[in-house]
Design a protein around this motif. Structure first.
Motif, short mmCIF file in Angstrom:
data_model
loop_
_atom_site.label_atom_id
_atom_site.label_comp_id
_atom_site.label_asym_id
_atom_site.label_seq_id
_atom_site.Cartn_x
_atom_site.Cartn_y
_atom_site.Cartn_z
N ASP A 305 41.13 43.04 -44.93
CA ASP A 305 41.85 42.41 -44.23
C ASP A 305 41.64 42.28 -42.76
O ASP A 305 41.16 41.33 -42.22
N TRP A 306 41.32 43.49 -42.34
CA TRP A 306 41.13 43.72 -40.79
C TRP A 306 39.74 43.44 -40.62
O TRP A 306 39.36 42.64 -39.66
N TYR A 307 38.77 43.66 -41.59
CA TYR A 307 37.34 43.26 -41.40
C TYR A 307 37.12 41.70 -41.47
O TYR A 307 36.58 40.90 -40.81
N ALA A 308 37.92 41.12 -42.36
CA ALA A 308 37.96 39.85 -42.47
C ALA A 308 38.66 39.01 -41.26
O ALA A 308 37.92 37.84 -40.60
N ARG A 309 39.50 39.50 -40.70
CA ARG A 309 40.10 39.12 -39.31
C ARG A 309 39.02 39.16 -38.23
O ARG A 309 38.84 38.16 -37.29
N HIS A 310 38.38 40.40 -38.14
CA HIS A 310 37.38 40.50 -37.16
C HIS A 310 36.33 39.57 -37.27
O HIS A 310 35.77 38.84 -36.21
N LEU A 311 35.85 39.03 -38.74
CA LEU A 311 35.03 38.10 -38.78
C LEU A 311 35.35 36.58 -38.25
O LEU A 311 34.51 35.75 -37.73
N GLU A 312 36.69 36.46 -38.41
CA GLU A 312 37.26 35.12 -37.54
C GLU A 312 37.12 35.13 -36.23
O GLU A 312 36.85 34.06 -35.83
N ARG A 313 37.15 36.38 -35.78
CA ARG A 313 37.11 36.22 -34.28
C ARG A 313 35.70 36.24 -33.58
O ARG A 313 35.43 35.45 -32.71
N GLU A 314 34.53 36.94 -34.38
CA GLU A 314 33.15 37.05 -33.79
C GLU A 314 32.40 37.35 -34.98
O GLU A 314 32.65 37.93 -35.96
N PRO A 315 31.21 36.83 -34.89
CA PRO A 315 30.23 37.10 -36.10
C PRO A 315 29.68 38.46 -36.04
O PRO A 315 29.59 39.22 -34.91
N SER A 316 29.81 39.34 -37.10
CA SER A 316 29.33 40.78 -37.27
C SER A 316 28.80 41.19 -38.55
O SER A 316 29.58 41.14 -39.59
N LEU A 317 27.44 41.60 -38.38
CA LEU A 317 26.93 42.04 -39.55
C LEU A 317 27.58 43.14 -40.17
O LEU A 317 27.68 43.42 -41.07
N VAL A 318 27.75 44.03 -39.26
CA VAL A 318 28.51 45.45 -39.50
C VAL A 318 29.99 45.28 -40.24
O VAL A 318 30.23 45.68 -41.30
N CYS A 371 15.78 57.79 -18.85
CA CYS A 371 15.71 57.71 -17.46
C CYS A 371 16.57 58.85 -16.52
O CYS A 371 16.28 58.51 -15.52
N GLN A 372 17.54 59.68 -17.22
CA GLN A 372 18.27 60.47 -16.41
C GLN A 372 19.17 59.79 -15.48
O GLN A 372 19.87 60.23 -14.69
N THR A 373 19.65 58.38 -16.00
CA THR A 373 20.69 57.70 -15.23
C THR A 373 22.23 57.96 -15.65
O THR A 373 22.19 57.93 -16.76
N TRP A 374 22.94 58.34 -14.73
CA TRP A 374 24.37 58.34 -15.32
C TRP A 374 25.04 57.13 -15.69
O TRP A 374 24.76 56.25 -15.12
N ASP A 375 25.98 57.26 -16.63
CA ASP A 375 26.72 56.14 -17.02
C ASP A 375 26.07 54.95 -17.02
O ASP A 375 26.54 53.85 -16.90
N SER A 376 24.98 54.99 -17.62
CA SER A 376 24.03 53.79 -18.11
C SER A 376 24.55 53.41 -19.48
O SER A 376 23.74 52.13 -19.60
N TYR A 377 25.04 53.99 -20.19
CA TYR A 377 25.05 53.61 -21.80
C TYR A 377 26.82 52.96 -21.76
O TYR A 377 27.71 53.58 -21.49
N PRO A 378 26.73 51.74 -22.10
CA PRO A 378 27.90 51.06 -22.40
C PRO A 378 28.82 51.74 -23.58
O PRO A 378 27.89 52.25 -24.51
N ALA A 379 30.13 51.46 -23.56
CA ALA A 379 30.94 52.13 -24.46
C ALA A 379 30.78 51.27 -25.94
O ALA A 379 31.24 51.80 -26.83
N ARG A 380 30.04 50.30 -25.94
CA ARG A 380 29.83 49.32 -26.97
C ARG A 380 28.67 49.65 -27.95
O ARG A 380 27.54 49.94 -27.10
N ARG A 381 28.41 49.02 -29.11
CA ARG A 381 27.45 49.31 -29.94
C ARG A 381 26.30 48.07 -29.63
O ARG A 381 26.90 47.04 -28.72
N VAL A 382 25.03 48.11 -30.03
CA VAL A 382 24.18 47.20 -29.74
C VAL A 382 24.69 45.94 -30.30
O VAL A 382 24.32 44.64 -29.75
N GLU A 383 25.22 45.92 -31.45
CA GLU A 383 25.73 44.38 -32.03
C GLU A 383 26.54 43.55 -31.12
O GLU A 383 26.65 42.36 -30.87
N GLU A 384 27.54 44.54 -30.21
CA GLU A 384 28.44 43.89 -29.32
C GLU A 384 28.00 43.53 -28.00
O GLU A 384 28.76 42.96 -27.13
N LEU A 385 26.71 43.83 -27.46
CA LEU A 385 26.29 43.66 -26.31
C LEU A 385 25.57 42.19 -26.17
O LEU A 385 25.33 41.59 -27.06
#
Length: 385
Positions: A305-318, A371-385
């Protein structure tokens, strides 16, 4: 012997004529050399614009040989050598400049800075540090300090890195609070590796005070508390972190679920995660909610049910792959193969990607290993960017 004045009268015009011829010859030679040097210089510039670095170097060497006192040509030649990776030749050019007694103070500082860059590019960190330290109090002071900061980070000397960061902040060259907090977290990790949890805890508390909005220190402190059996304190630390660093909540969802399950009290954590999910849907928050809901007998929604609800909000292959894992199909014998193919397809979508250089990794990094940059990784996965 009788002195004859007529010889003097005859010799003066002859001497004058010879002097005039000599001066004309010298002027012609100087004019020829001056014309030759600019010609070689412009030829080298033309090669540079056409990205023909080998020919440009040859032209600049010719220009330097014609006019060895021109410092600008030396700088151009040294920079070309550095760009081509010929660091030894670049070092020789800039050291030759520094050895000249007639070099102005401005050009001397410039040559010192260029020499330091040569050492940095060549990986000679000790020599680079010595060269950069000589630039204190010069026009290149800020650039030198930034290079030293990168040098100390590269060698993981967090104490000296913090010292340079404090100098830069006092000089109003930017805000280094979050970076200083990272240095303290790195030192805390070293303390834990050497079985010094009290020292690590003190550093993490200092990091939180230094940068209250930074997520890393609170997450590390919660992990330390959980490891010491202080589960209630660890849960509260993570809940506080969610308030102070809302953009990093997806990173906190899984550890919060782990602690809540160990503590045997999921109500508060589940309620908080559901509120966060309603405000901003996230795959990691969704996974944490599914885990906590599965341990709640009175839960109103199943995993699917939770995964189906998520799919209603936005497309997600995961999310679609997770939902299909519990579905029954007419040709159920092929379901494992299809599920395995889908799980393999979504793996790249679950990576994290550096916003500075694009480096992807299966885990989240506070400092990009590329590249040694600090805080350059968003907290979200690639699919969500």
């Amino acid at each position: 012997m009788e002195f004859n004045l007529s010889w003097i009268l005859l010799g003066l015009p002859l001497a004058f004529g010879l002097g005039w011829l000599a001066s004309r010859f010298d002027l012609r030679q100087i004019r020829f050399e001056n014309q030759r040097a600019p010609k070689a210089y412009f030829k080298g510039l033309n090669y540079l614009l056409n990205e023909q670095q080998d020919q440009a170097i040859d032209a600049f060497i010719e220009a330097v040989q014609s006019d060895p006192d021109t410092s600008e040509l030396h700088f151009a030649l040294g920079n070309l050598f550095r760009r081509r990776g010929e660091y030894e030749r670049a070092v020789r050019v800039h050291e030759h400049l520094l050895s000249r007694a007639d070099l102005s103070q401005t050009d001397r500082h410039r040559a010192q800075h260029a020499l330091a860059l040569d050492f940095l590019k060549a990986g000679l960190l000790d020599r680079a540090e010595a060269a950069l330290n000589k630039l204190e109090g010069t026009a290149f002071e800020t650039e030198a300090r930034l290079a030293l900061l990168a040098n100390y980070e590269r060698s993981r000397d967090w104490v000296l890195a913090a010292e340079i960061a404090h100098k830069l902040e006092r000089a109003q060259q930017g805000s280094f609070g979050q970076r200083l907090a990272h240095y303290l977290c790195e030192q805390a990790a070293n303390d834990l590796a050497h079985k010094q949890p009290d020292a690590a805890r003190a550093r993490l508390q200092e990091a939180i005070a230094t940068a209250p909005e930074a997520a890393r220190a609170r997450m590390a402190l919660a992990q330390l508390q959980a490891g010491a059996g202080e589960l209630a304190a660890a849960q509260q630390t993570l809940l506080d972190a969610m308030t102070h660093a809302p953009t990093a909540i997806p990173l906190m969802a899984a550890p919060l679920a782990d602690i809540a399950l160990r503590l045997g009290s999921v109500t508060q954590a589940l309620a908080r995660l559901q509120v966060v999910y309603e405000q901003s849907a996230s795959l990691d928050v969704l996974e944490a909610i599914v885990r906590l809901s599965a341990s709640t007998p009175a839960a109103s929604m199943t995993d699917r049910d939770w995964y189906a609800r998520h799919l209603e909000r936005e497309p997600s292959l995961v999310a679609a792959t997770r939902w299909m894992a519990g579905e029954k199909f007419q040709d159920e014998q092929f379901h494992p193969q299809v599920q395995r193919a889908l799980d393999h397809a979504v793996k790249p979508l679950l990576r994290y990607r550096c916003a500075a250089c694009g480096f992807e990794a299966t885990q989240h990094f506070w400092q990009c290993p590329g590249c040694q940059t600090w805080d350059s990784y968003p907290a979200r996965r690639v699919e969500e960017l």
